[in-house]
Design a protein around this motif. Sequence first.
Motif, PDB file in Angstrom:
ATOM      1  N   TYR A  82      -4.718  -4.790   5.054  1.00 17.26           N
ATOM      2  CA  TYR A  82      -5.001  -4.649   3.629  1.00 17.26           C
ATOM      3  C   TYR A  82      -5.824  -5.847   3.179  1.00 17.26           C
ATOM      4  CZ  TYR A  82      -4.249  -4.844  -1.418  1.00 17.26           C
ATOM      5  OH  TYR A  82      -4.437  -4.936  -2.784  1.00 17.26           O
ATOM      6  N   THR A 108       0.791  -1.232   0.000  1.00 16.08           N
ATOM      7  CA  THR A 108       0.000   0.000   0.000  1.00 16.08           C
ATOM      8  C   THR A 108       0.826   1.285   0.000  1.00 16.08           C
ATOM      9  OG1 THR A 108      -0.117   0.193   2.423  1.00 16.08           O
ATOM     10  CG2 THR A 108      -1.782  -1.196   1.337  1.00 16.08           C
ATOM     11  N   PHE A 149       1.623   2.623   2.780  1.00 14.69           N
ATOM     12  CA  PHE A 149       1.277   3.238   4.061  1.00 14.69           C
ATOM     13  C   PHE A 149       2.410   2.989   5.053  1.00 14.69           C
ATOM     14  CE2 PHE A 149      -1.085   2.668   8.224  1.00 14.69           C
ATOM     15  CZ  PHE A 149      -1.168   4.028   8.480  1.00 14.69           C
ATOM     16  N   LEU A 204      -6.477   3.474  -2.959  1.00 24.13           N
ATOM     17  CA  LEU A 204      -7.148   2.437  -2.186  1.00 24.13           C
ATOM     18  C   LEU A 204      -8.504   2.907  -1.683  1.00 24.13           C
ATOM     19  CD1 LEU A 204      -4.179   1.151   0.011  1.00 24.13           C
ATOM     20  CD2 LEU A 204      -4.953   0.273  -2.198  1.00 24.13           C
ATOM     21  N   GLU A 245      -1.000   9.020   1.600  1.00 26.22           N
ATOM     22  CA  GLU A 245      -0.056   8.012   1.119  1.00 26.22           C
ATOM     23  C   GLU A 245      -0.689   6.949   0.231  1.00 26.22           C
ATOM     24  OE1 GLU A 245       3.048   8.105   4.940  1.00 26.22           O
ATOM     25  OE2 GLU A 245       1.659   6.414   4.699  1.00 26.22           O
ATOM     26  N   CYS A 246      -1.989   6.753   0.313  1.00 23.28           N
ATOM     27  CA  CYS A 246      -2.651   5.620  -0.358  1.00 23.28           C
ATOM     28  C   CYS A 246      -3.833   6.113  -1.185  1.00 23.28           C
ATOM     29  CB  CYS A 246      -3.119   4.588   0.669  1.00 23.28           C
ATOM     30  SG  CYS A 246      -1.880   4.138   1.876  1.00 23.28           S
TER      31      CYS A 246
END
Length: 390
Positions: free
Chosen positions: A44, A35, A37, A70, A66-67
């Motif tokens: 996840y 990810t 992260f 997602l 950061e993701c």
Amino acid sequence: MNYIQQRRQTLTQSLKKHGVDAFLVTAVPNVTYLTGFTGDSSYYIATHRHNYIVSDARYEEQIREECTELEVIIRGHDKTTLEAAAEVLNKSGAKNVAVEGNRITVGELEQLKSLSPRITFVPINGEVESMRLIKDPSEVEQIRAAVRIAERAFQMFTATLRETDTEKEMVDALDGYIRRAGGRAPAFQPIVAVGERGALPHAPPTNKQLGEGSKLVIDWGVDLIYKCDLTRTIRSPFTTMPMRKNKYERVGVNFEEVYNIVLSAQNAALAMIKPGVKAKDVDAAVRKVFDSAKLRRGPKDVKLSDFFTHGLGHGIGLELHEAPRIRANSNDVLDSGMVISIEPALYIPGWGGVRIEDNVLVTHNGCTLLSSVARQLPAGVEQETEEAVE
């Protein structure tokens, strides 16, 4: 190139191979790998069509930074991350869900079964870890960055040593220099061992002073999400040989001689490293050097390999110790893109130890040292002329 997205696609493609509808990833380094992260306490979930990260409100803003690719599930304060993940899996309609068999605890697995009674959970060992074996260029660069910080910290550390510094004070100082040089934190508590205490591979710090020994083992690493792990053994700047005032550091063994044997062993290992070589054969090459070497002064009628009491090395990346394992009982085979530590050593009780550790990138036709801290002893160092002390 979006390497993280490629990793998720690889994991999704493995669902069919394992006959599952989803994969629940709970180990922190594996979640980071898939990810990007950099926090913790988050899971996840991969399905054929969706990629979820399940976390809590502490990390909501960080995850959104950061993701960005997602689907983010932020649990309430009235439930655990495991409970929130079970809800996602229940709503997904998954019938068979893979979990990390080598990471999830028995208690967590039992709780999942009770939270999702209609789902069959399938423990699978090492799926993500096998993906992490080969580092992509972005990972190699992050390890290189950690090494550069470690090198700067080492320079600061060695430049400020004082004769009265204790092992504990030196450990604390090196910890601070790692952070000051740009590291998030040390990758582990540094090891600084004076004199005969270098015979302890993981010597805990004591109040022994630097001036009380003739040599110093320094093992340190940097956590920059990706990690590094280095060791150097140096002469004490203040005591060039064991002295009468130190009743513990046994004389009669020549430091330069032991050091050069260990260095020769490391060079033998480096010369062997290339794709297709068995990890255990690299370990064996080092032990062969130790078996054939003889000390002109020191323990007699022994194999020096008896003083090498651990495996030669290990993979390094998001974790300090990861695959491949470079040791006698390893079944791993080296391949291009692996990053490993090579750390031959000799630990002689009553005298001390010498360890030299470097991080190495396996390339298509050999290997590359990632660190530039000098491995050779400084030119012009005089041979010791030690006499036995009663």
